[in-house]
Design a protein around this motif. Structure first.
Motif, PDB file in Angstrom:
ATOM      1  N   LEU A  60      50.912 136.471  63.635  1.00 40.65           N
ATOM      2  CA  LEU A  60      51.327 136.778  62.265  1.00 40.65           C
ATOM      3  C   LEU A  60      50.468 136.022  61.261  1.00 40.65           C
ATOM      4  N   LEU A  61      50.188 134.757  61.553  1.00 41.75           N
ATOM      5  CA  LEU A  61      49.331 133.975  60.669  1.00 41.75           C
ATOM      6  C   LEU A  61      47.920 134.551  60.623  1.00 41.75           C
ATOM      7  N   LEU A  89      49.225 126.584  57.646  1.00 39.88           N
ATOM      8  CA  LEU A  89      49.069 126.818  59.075  1.00 39.88           C
ATOM      9  C   LEU A  89      49.892 125.818  59.885  1.00 39.88           C
ATOM     10  N   HIS A  90      49.749 124.545  59.553  1.00 35.83           N
ATOM     11  CA  HIS A  90      50.420 123.517  60.337  1.00 35.83           C
ATOM     12  C   HIS A  90      51.947 123.641  60.219  1.00 35.83           C
ATOM     13  N   THR A  91      52.432 123.922  59.025  1.00 31.56           N
ATOM     14  CA  THR A  91      53.879 124.033  58.824  1.00 31.56           C
ATOM     15  C   THR A  91      54.474 125.176  59.644  1.00 31.56           C
ATOM     16  N   ARG A  92      53.827 126.314  59.618  1.00 31.42           N
ATOM     17  CA  ARG A  92      54.371 127.479  60.324  1.00 31.42           C
ATOM     18  C   ARG A  92      54.192 127.371  61.834  1.00 31.42           C
ATOM     19  N   LEU A  93      53.101 126.788  62.282  1.00 31.86           N
ATOM     20  CA  LEU A  93      52.907 126.621  63.722  1.00 31.86           C
ATOM     21  C   LEU A  93      53.827 125.549  64.282  1.00 31.86           C
ATOM     22  N   LEU A 143      41.421 132.688  63.290  1.00 30.83           N
ATOM     23  CA  LEU A 143      42.111 131.668  64.068  1.00 30.83           C
ATOM     24  C   LEU A 143      41.679 131.758  65.526  1.00 30.83           C
ATOM     25  N   GLU A 144      41.533 130.596  66.143  1.00 31.68           N
ATOM     26  CA  GLU A 144      41.105 130.527  67.540  1.00 31.68           C
ATOM     27  C   GLU A 144      42.113 129.697  68.332  1.00 31.68           C
TER      28      GLU A 144
END
Length: 280
Positions: free
Chosen positions: A249-250, A200-204, A261-262
């Motif tokens: 997308l995630l 999550l962190h990498t893609r965001l 996800l929020e």
């Protein structure tokens, strides 16, 4: 907390300056001066060179360092002041970029406030340049254990076999099989937490200007019964389109694993202001 530390005793009804944040003088507009910070307190713009401090006059006795710990234990007082602090910053953000100050940053006099703006001018200007045209958003990820177990049964042969054994076993044997299944799912969840947070962190981060991971919150703080597996803050462009597309997308990618996800915000860039800009 009143800053800088003052040695002179406070006079009754003496007023100081509560600083919400710092904006660029060229971006500040007249409506900002008419903001209300809780009750009838007016918000004032204290101009110093290219910067303005967004501030209100407050009782120094109320924010005195000796009395503040007790005030902070008063839930009603704390909620009122935090709401006022956030409302002012969010209203300013509608008109201008702002560097938010720590909650309860109070200067004893206008002279001290202006000194802060003058002495920290370069650092404040750099911080403003960094957040100009950007906002902070938060992303939290929650996992539903039952949905995760269902997903694992589709992907993991061992878990699928254990589920079959549980459904056909009886008595004590069924209990043991169920416990073994629960332990196997828990082990998979332990590994999944870290993997999901990293992905999550990498893609965001790739869709943001900057970002950082924050401590996970317990249900009483998050307001959700599900376990939180990720908590992040991101600095993004004000339109947020690219970031929200990446998040959508995630969300689809993780939904089958029982993860929701929020998105929260937009907020002033609370987590992207250098700590050294705060009071000494």
């Amino acid at each position: 907390m009143i800053t800088p530390a003052a040695t002179a005793p406070l006079r009754r009804n003496e007023l100081g300056w509560y600083l919400y944040g710092v904006a660029a003088a060229g971006e500040a507009s007249a409506p900002l001066a008419r903001l209300a910070a809780g009750g009838a307190q007016e918000v004032e713009l204290v101009a110093e060179g290219p910067l303005v401090g967004v501030a209100s006059r407050v009782s120094l006795q109320e924010f005195d360092e000796a009395a503040l710990p007790e005030r902070l234990r008063d839930a009603t007082w704390l909620e009122e002041k935090i709401r006022a602090h956030e409302q002012v910053l969010e209203r300013v953000l509608e008109d201008a970029s702002i560097v938010p100050c720590r909650f309860c940053t109070v200067y004893r006099s206008e002279v001290e406030l202006r000194r802060f703006l003058s002495e920290r001018r370069e650092a404040l200007q750099a911080a403003l340049d960094r957040v100009r045209g950007k906002v902070e958003v938060g992303v939290k990820a929650f996992i539903d254990r039952d949905r995760f177990a269902v997903a694992q049964a589709k992907q993991n042969d061992d878990i699928r076999q254990l589920e079959t054994q549980v459904s056909t076993a009886e008595g004590g044997r069924a209990y043991l099989k169920r416990r073994r299944l629960e332990q196997r799912v828990a082990a998979e969840l332990d590994g999944f937490r870290g993997e999901a947070a990293d992905r999550l962190h990498t893609r965001l981060l790739a869709a943001a200007e900057d970002g950082l991971s924050l401590p996970l919150q317990a249900p009483e703080l998050s307001g959700r019964e599900e376990e939180m597996v990720f908590n992040g803050a991101y600095l993004v462009t004000a339109d947020r389109a690219a970031f929200e597309e990446a998040l959508a997308l995630l969300g689809r990618d993780f939904r089958d694993d029982g993860v929701d996800l929020e998105l929260t915000g937009p907020w002033p860039a609370y987590n992207f202001v250098p700590e050294e800009l705060g009071p000494e």
